[in-house]
Design a protein around this motif. Structure first.
Motif, PDB file in Angstrom:
ATOM      1  N   PHE A   9     -15.370  55.507  69.148  1.00 45.64           N
ATOM      2  CA  PHE A   9     -15.648  55.938  67.777  1.00 45.64           C
ATOM      3  C   PHE A   9     -16.810  55.131  67.208  1.00 45.64           C
ATOM      4  O   PHE A   9     -17.759  55.677  66.634  1.00 45.64           O
ATOM      5  N   ASP A  10     -16.732  53.814  67.376  1.00 50.40           N
ATOM      6  CA  ASP A  10     -17.728  52.923  66.794  1.00 50.40           C
ATOM      7  C   ASP A  10     -19.091  53.070  67.469  1.00 50.40           C
ATOM      8  O   ASP A  10     -20.128  53.122  66.795  1.00 50.40           O
ATOM      9  N   VAL A  11     -19.096  53.142  68.802  1.00 45.39           N
ATOM     10  CA  VAL A  11     -20.361  53.205  69.535  1.00 45.39           C
ATOM     11  C   VAL A  11     -21.103  54.507  69.239  1.00 45.39           C
ATOM     12  O   VAL A  11     -22.311  54.506  68.960  1.00 45.39           O
ATOM     13  N   PHE A  12     -20.397  55.611  69.294  1.00 47.30           N
ATOM     14  CA  PHE A  12     -21.041  56.898  69.021  1.00 47.30           C
ATOM     15  C   PHE A  12     -21.553  56.952  67.582  1.00 47.30           C
ATOM     16  O   PHE A  12     -22.637  57.484  67.317  1.00 47.30           O
ATOM     17  N   SER A  13     -20.780  56.395  66.665  1.00 43.70           N
ATOM     18  CA  SER A  13     -21.194  56.382  65.270  1.00 43.70           C
ATOM     19  C   SER A  13     -22.453  55.539  65.087  1.00 43.70           C
ATOM     20  O   SER A  13     -23.394  55.941  64.384  1.00 43.70           O
ATOM     21  N   GLU A  14     -22.501  54.382  65.748  1.00 38.78           N
ATOM     22  CA  GLU A  14     -23.650  53.489  65.622  1.00 38.78           C
ATOM     23  C   GLU A  14     -24.943  54.126  66.121  1.00 38.78           C
ATOM     24  O   GLU A  14     -26.013  53.972  65.527  1.00 38.78           O
ATOM     25  N   PHE A  15     -24.854  54.864  67.217  1.00 31.05           N
ATOM     26  CA  PHE A  15     -26.055  55.413  67.836  1.00 31.05           C
ATOM     27  C   PHE A  15     -26.279  56.896  67.542  1.00 31.05           C
ATOM     28  O   PHE A  15     -27.240  57.491  68.023  1.00 31.05           O
ATOM     29  N   GLY A  16     -25.388  57.480  66.771  1.00 31.20           N
ATOM     30  CA  GLY A  16     -25.558  58.882  66.406  1.00 31.20           C
ATOM     31  C   GLY A  16     -25.439  59.823  67.598  1.00 31.20           C
ATOM     32  O   GLY A  16     -26.081  60.873  67.626  1.00 31.20           O
ATOM     33  N   GLY A  17     -24.628  59.440  68.568  1.00 38.94           N
ATOM     34  CA  GLY A  17     -24.477  60.243  69.777  1.00 38.94           C
ATOM     35  C   GLY A  17     -23.277  61.172  69.711  1.00 38.94           C
ATOM     36  O   GLY A  17     -22.388  61.012  68.874  1.00 38.94           O
ATOM     37  N   THR A  18     -23.283  62.168  70.564  1.00 41.55           N
ATOM     38  CA  THR A  18     -22.145  63.070  70.704  1.00 41.55           C
ATOM     39  C   THR A  18     -21.814  63.220  72.181  1.00 41.55           C
ATOM     40  O   THR A  18     -22.657  62.995  73.046  1.00 41.55           O
ATOM     41  N   GLY A  19     -20.599  63.592  72.459  1.00 40.04           N
ATOM     42  CA  GLY A  19     -20.184  63.776  73.840  1.00 40.04           C
ATOM     43  C   GLY A  19     -19.059  64.779  73.951  1.00 40.04           C
ATOM     44  O   GLY A  19     -18.627  65.369  72.956  1.00 40.04           O
ATOM     45  N   THR A  20     -18.602  64.957  75.168  1.00 40.08           N
ATOM     46  CA  THR A  20     -17.430  65.784  75.435  1.00 40.08           C
ATOM     47  C   THR A  20     -16.283  64.872  75.829  1.00 40.08           C
ATOM     48  O   THR A  20     -16.429  64.041  76.727  1.00 40.08           O
ATOM     49  N   PHE A  21     -15.157  65.023  75.167  1.00 40.17           N
ATOM     50  CA  PHE A  21     -13.978  64.209  75.444  1.00 40.17           C
ATOM     51  C   PHE A  21     -12.909  65.101  76.074  1.00 40.17           C
ATOM     52  O   PHE A  21     -12.355  65.977  75.409  1.00 40.17           O
ATOM     53  N   PHE A  22     -12.657  64.892  77.365  1.00 42.67           N
ATOM     54  CA  PHE A  22     -11.604  65.632  78.064  1.00 42.67           C
ATOM     55  C   PHE A  22     -10.298  64.872  77.840  1.00 42.67           C
ATOM     56  O   PHE A  22     -10.098  63.773  78.367  1.00 42.67           O
ATOM     57  N   ILE A  23      -9.391  65.479  77.070  1.00 42.82           N
ATOM     58  CA  ILE A  23      -8.229  64.759  76.547  1.00 42.82           C
ATOM     59  C   ILE A  23      -6.923  65.253  77.178  1.00 42.82           C
ATOM     60  O   ILE A  23      -6.694  66.457  77.296  1.00 42.82           O
ATOM     61  N   VAL A  24      -6.061  64.306  77.566  1.00 41.84           N
ATOM     62  CA  VAL A  24      -4.689  64.624  77.958  1.00 41.84           C
ATOM     63  C   VAL A  24      -3.955  65.003  76.672  1.00 41.84           C
ATOM     64  O   VAL A  24      -3.783  64.169  75.772  1.00 41.84           O
ATOM     65  N   SER A  25      -3.545  66.241  76.584  1.00 40.82           N
ATOM     66  CA  SER A  25      -3.086  66.755  75.283  1.00 40.82           C
ATOM     67  C   SER A  25      -1.771  66.156  74.813  1.00 40.82           C
ATOM     68  O   SER A  25      -1.463  66.208  73.621  1.00 40.82           O
ATOM     69  N   ALA A  26      -0.987  65.540  75.694  1.00 34.56           N
ATOM     70  CA  ALA A  26       0.249  64.885  75.267  1.00 34.56           C
ATOM     71  C   ALA A  26      -0.033  63.756  74.279  1.00 34.56           C
ATOM     72  O   ALA A  26       0.840  63.385  73.488  1.00 34.56           O
ATOM     73  N   ILE A  27      -1.257  63.224  74.302  1.00 40.39           N
ATOM     74  CA  ILE A  27      -1.639  62.175  73.360  1.00 40.39           C
ATOM     75  C   ILE A  27      -1.508  62.675  71.923  1.00 40.39           C
ATOM     76  O   ILE A  27      -1.191  61.907  71.012  1.00 40.39           O
ATOM     77  N   ALA A  28      -1.717  63.956  71.724  1.00 39.60           N
ATOM     78  CA  ALA A  28      -1.651  64.521  70.370  1.00 39.60           C
ATOM     79  C   ALA A  28      -0.252  64.429  69.772  1.00 39.60           C
ATOM     80  O   ALA A  28      -0.094  64.471  68.549  1.00 39.60           O
TER      81      ALA A  28
END
Length: 203
Positions: A41-60
């Motif tokens: 969260f912090d790194v992407f926010s600092e550099f204004g980057g975006t990515g794709t996050f492949f998420i294990v949905s049980a985390i939700a």
């Protein structure tokens, strides 16, 4: 023009990994690995980057805020519901993992989930057909690295996005395969484990 890179991150807790499931010990810490998500969260926010996050949905089920926060600025993809290796499941179980994950992530994130990555890049002959049936439009499970004994690799050569039919002739015509990156020349994977082995300059 500045060089560009496509960055994807697999989101799972330690409790989702085979190393944990096969161990004899126990822990009451169910979210080991969540600190990594907060770091991104912090790194992407600092550099204004975006990515794709492949998420294990049980985390939700326990940490839905991670998914909703990621969905504000990034693409959400599926990494199954429980992170079990697909080749160890029946076809019905595989279908359930793919379908449950997509629906769960879409419900929590409020965004469409189009992409999928298999745990440990492990998938079966019916993989692309199942993805097409369930409504995914692309897969990122092909690892075109050299053969690594005890790991994976040595099967695929495709290093750029292609129609999935180029990988498996039975794949739906519209499904796209986006293989992961490998190190030029060496042919070793550019994945988390190997980055940890060799450090940031390897990347």
């Amino acid at each position: 023009m500045k060089p560009r890179a496509a960055l994807s991150i697999d989101v799972e807790f330690f409790s989702h990994l085979p190393a944990y499931r096969n161990s004899s010990g126990t822990t009451d810490r169910t979210a080991v690995g969540s600190g990594g998500i907060e770091f991104f969260f912090d790194v992407f926010s600092e550099f204004g980057g975006t990515g794709t996050f492949f998420i294990v949905s049980a985390i939700a089920d326990t940490h839905d805020k991670y998914i909703t926060t990621l969905a504000e600025n990034h693409e959400i993809g599926s990494h199954t519901h429980t992170h079990r290796h697909l080749s160890e499941l029946s076809q019905a179980e595989r279908r359930k993992e793919l379908k449950t994950s997509k629906r769960h992530l879409e419900s929590v994130s409020g965004t469409e989930v189009n992409g999928f990555r298999a745990p440990s890049f492990d998938f079966t002959e019916d993989h692309f057909g199942l993805l097409g049936d369930i409504g995914y439009t692309y897969d990122s499970s092909v690892n075109p690295c050299r053969s690594i004994p005890g790991w994976y690799g040595g099967v695929y050569k495709t290093k750029r996005p292609v129609p999935a039919k180029k990988i498996n002739t039975t794949a739906p015509r519209e499904l796209i395969e986006v293989p992961i990156a490998v190190m030029p020349g060496l042919g070793l994977p550019l994945t988390g484990t190997w980055i940890r082995f060799f450090g940031i300059y390897y990347t």
